[in-house]
Design an enzyme around this catalytic site. Structure first.
Site, short mmCIF file in Angstrom:
data_model
loop_
_atom_site.label_atom_id
_atom_site.label_comp_id
_atom_site.label_asym_id
_atom_site.label_seq_id
_atom_site.Cartn_x
_atom_site.Cartn_y
_atom_site.Cartn_z
N GLY A 80 0.62 -1.26 -0.38
CA GLY A 80 -0.01 -0.13 0.01
C GLY A 80 1.35 1.32 0.09
O GLY A 80 1.53 1.02 0.65
N ARG A 105 0.44 -5.56 -5.91
CA ARG A 105 0.90 -6.92 -4.85
C ARG A 105 1.34 -7.89 -6.02
O ARG A 105 1.32 -8.31 -7.72
CB ARG A 105 -0.53 -6.84 -4.40
CG ARG A 105 -1.32 -6.06 -4.13
CD ARG A 105 -0.90 -5.93 -2.18
NE ARG A 105 -1.34 -5.04 -1.94
CZ ARG A 105 -1.21 -4.19 -0.77
NH1 ARG A 105 -0.42 -5.09 -0.19
NH2 ARG A 105 -2.44 -3.22 0.08
N ASP A 122 4.42 -4.69 5.91
CA ASP A 122 5.17 -6.07 6.06
C ASP A 122 5.84 -7.09 5.40
O ASP A 122 6.39 -7.54 4.94
CB ASP A 122 3.79 -6.52 7.59
CG ASP A 122 4.41 -7.81 7.92
OD1 ASP A 122 5.16 -8.21 8.99
OD2 ASP A 122 3.09 -8.54 7.17
N THR A 180 4.19 2.52 6.15
CA THR A 180 2.99 2.42 5.57
C THR A 180 2.20 4.00 6.34
O THR A 180 2.77 3.42 7.80
CB THR A 180 2.99 1.01 6.05
OG1 THR A 180 1.79 0.23 6.83
CG2 THR A 180 4.09 0.91 7.75
N ASP A 188 0.10 2.70 8.59
CA ASP A 188 -0.54 1.47 9.37
C ASP A 188 0.20 1.37 11.24
O ASP A 188 -0.49 1.07 12.37
CB ASP A 188 -1.05 0.10 9.30
CG ASP A 188 -1.61 -0.19 7.93
OD1 ASP A 188 -2.67 0.74 8.04
OD2 ASP A 188 -1.41 -1.10 7.41
N ASP A 235 2.76 -0.40 11.70
CA ASP A 235 2.38 -1.58 12.28
C ASP A 235 4.24 -1.56 12.06
O ASP A 235 3.84 -3.88 12.30
CB ASP A 235 1.55 -2.21 12.58
CG ASP A 235 1.06 -2.39 10.18
OD1 ASP A 235 2.56 -2.08 10.03
OD2 ASP A 235 0.81 -3.62 9.78
N ARG A 282 -5.48 -2.40 9.42
CA ARG A 282 -5.09 -3.49 9.24
C ARG A 282 -5.30 -3.94 10.71
O ARG A 282 -6.36 -3.71 11.14
CB ARG A 282 -3.65 -3.28 8.74
CG ARG A 282 -3.13 -3.88 7.27
CD ARG A 282 -2.21 -4.29 6.13
NE ARG A 282 -1.00 -4.97 8.11
CZ ARG A 282 -0.26 -5.90 7.26
NH1 ARG A 282 -0.35 -6.58 6.29
NH2 ARG A 282 1.17 -6.08 8.50
#
Length: 319
Positions: free
Chosen positions: A11, A72, A103, A125, A127, A129, A171
């Site tokens: 992303g 992707r 990730d 990202t 996120d 994370d 996510r």
């Protein structure tokens, strides 16, 4: 090292372009050739690789998204796909690779590392994370996008005396929900790292009504449930009517904040330095405003940790 490559994968996140710019200009400053790999690992397998010059990355530091594009790639998850990628890297004389992403992107870099190809992961990202760094590129921009939406929605929530549910991305991490909820004064924040108690939520809403509060904001992280599903659950438990806003991909776009531009520039440049030092298989990050790097395999074995002190504070301040 004479020639390195850079790609973005997964992303997109605001600040990726600033990181690309840093990799290219840091490399050229040190007399390296920098090759841009377009469309992530898919482009790597298919040889979509071009030399980048100083001008190639001009006028991009303020732009969201990624000039190298992203995609992707299921094929790269296989040994055969990874070998195709390594063959392309060797064909183009690339001796080290900077991978900017989340990730999944790190997993690809890890796979190349295991097969002996020098890679450095740069956390990009929204996120937030990725283990081994307090902040990821794009998180601050996404956070401010969400906060702006919360402020606007609160205006209409107040005008109509309603409870609004705002679903945010992230996510399986609750950072966007927690940080935006605390900054936006949300009454309730739902995060994947903590189970929610519907009875407690209803009780808090009722207490607010009893003291004259006519509107509320509930932030729901997508890793918990959907905003619409939670609205149904809340109505069944309390008969409270709500309105739902799903912010969606607007959170990924927009011009990166100053914080994200600086972070991306620092991390991108550090990734190049590591490759120049002959250090592949690393993941760069920032902790206490200092640049750090970890073995990428070790980093991926760790788990991102939410700041539960902040979560506790958000509950204390939303009484």
């Amino acid at each position: 090292m004479k020639r390195i490559g850079v790609l973005t994968s997964g992303g997109d996140a605001p600040g990726m372009n600033a990181a690309i710019r840093a990799v290219v200009r840091k490399g050229i400053y040190h007399n390296l050739e920098v090759m841009g790999i377009y469309n992530g690992y898919s482009g790597l397998i298919n040889g979509k690789i071009e030399k980048l010059e100083l001008g190639s990355v001009g006028d991009i530091i303020h732009r969201g998204g990624t000039m190298l594009h992203s995609a992707r790639c299921e094929e790269f998850k296989t040994k055969e796909g990874q070998q195709k990628g390594i063959e392309q890297l060797k064909k183009h004389g690339i001796e080290g690779l900077v991978v900017i992403g989340g990730d999944g992107s790190y997993q690809g870099a890890k796979a190349l590392t295991v097969q002996g190809f020098p890679c450095v992961g740069v956390p990009g990202t929204i996120d937030n994370d990725i283990p081994g760094t307090e902040f990821t590129i794009g998180f601050d921009t996404a956070l401010n996008t969400v906060l702006d939406a919360i402020d606007k929605i609160r205006d209409t929530a107040s005008s109509h005396e309603r409870t609004f549910i705002i679903e945010v991305m992230g996510r399986d991490a609750g950072d966007i929900a927690l940080w935006s909820g605390l900054a936006g004064g949300a009454e309730t924040i739902l995060i994947p790292e903590e189970n929610y108690d519907m009875n407690d939520i209803v009780e808090r809403l009722n207490k607010g009504n009893e003291r004259g509060k006519k509107h509320s904001i509930i932030i729901v992280a997508e890793g918990v449930t959907s905003g619409n599903k939670f609205a149904e659950e809340l109505k069944e438990a309390s008969n409270i009517e709500t309105r739902v806003s799903v912010l969606g991909h607007i959170q990924r776009g927009g011009s990166p904040t100053a914080s994200d531009r600086v972070l991306a520039s620092r991390l991108g440049a550090r990734a190049v330095e590591l490759l120049m030092e002959g250090k592949g298989g690393r993941a760069v990050g920032i902790e206490k405003n200092q640049l750090v790097d970890y073995d990428i395999i070790e980093a991926l074995s760790r788990k991102h940790e939410l700041n539960f002190d902040m979560y506790k504070l958000s509950k204390e301040l939303s009484i």
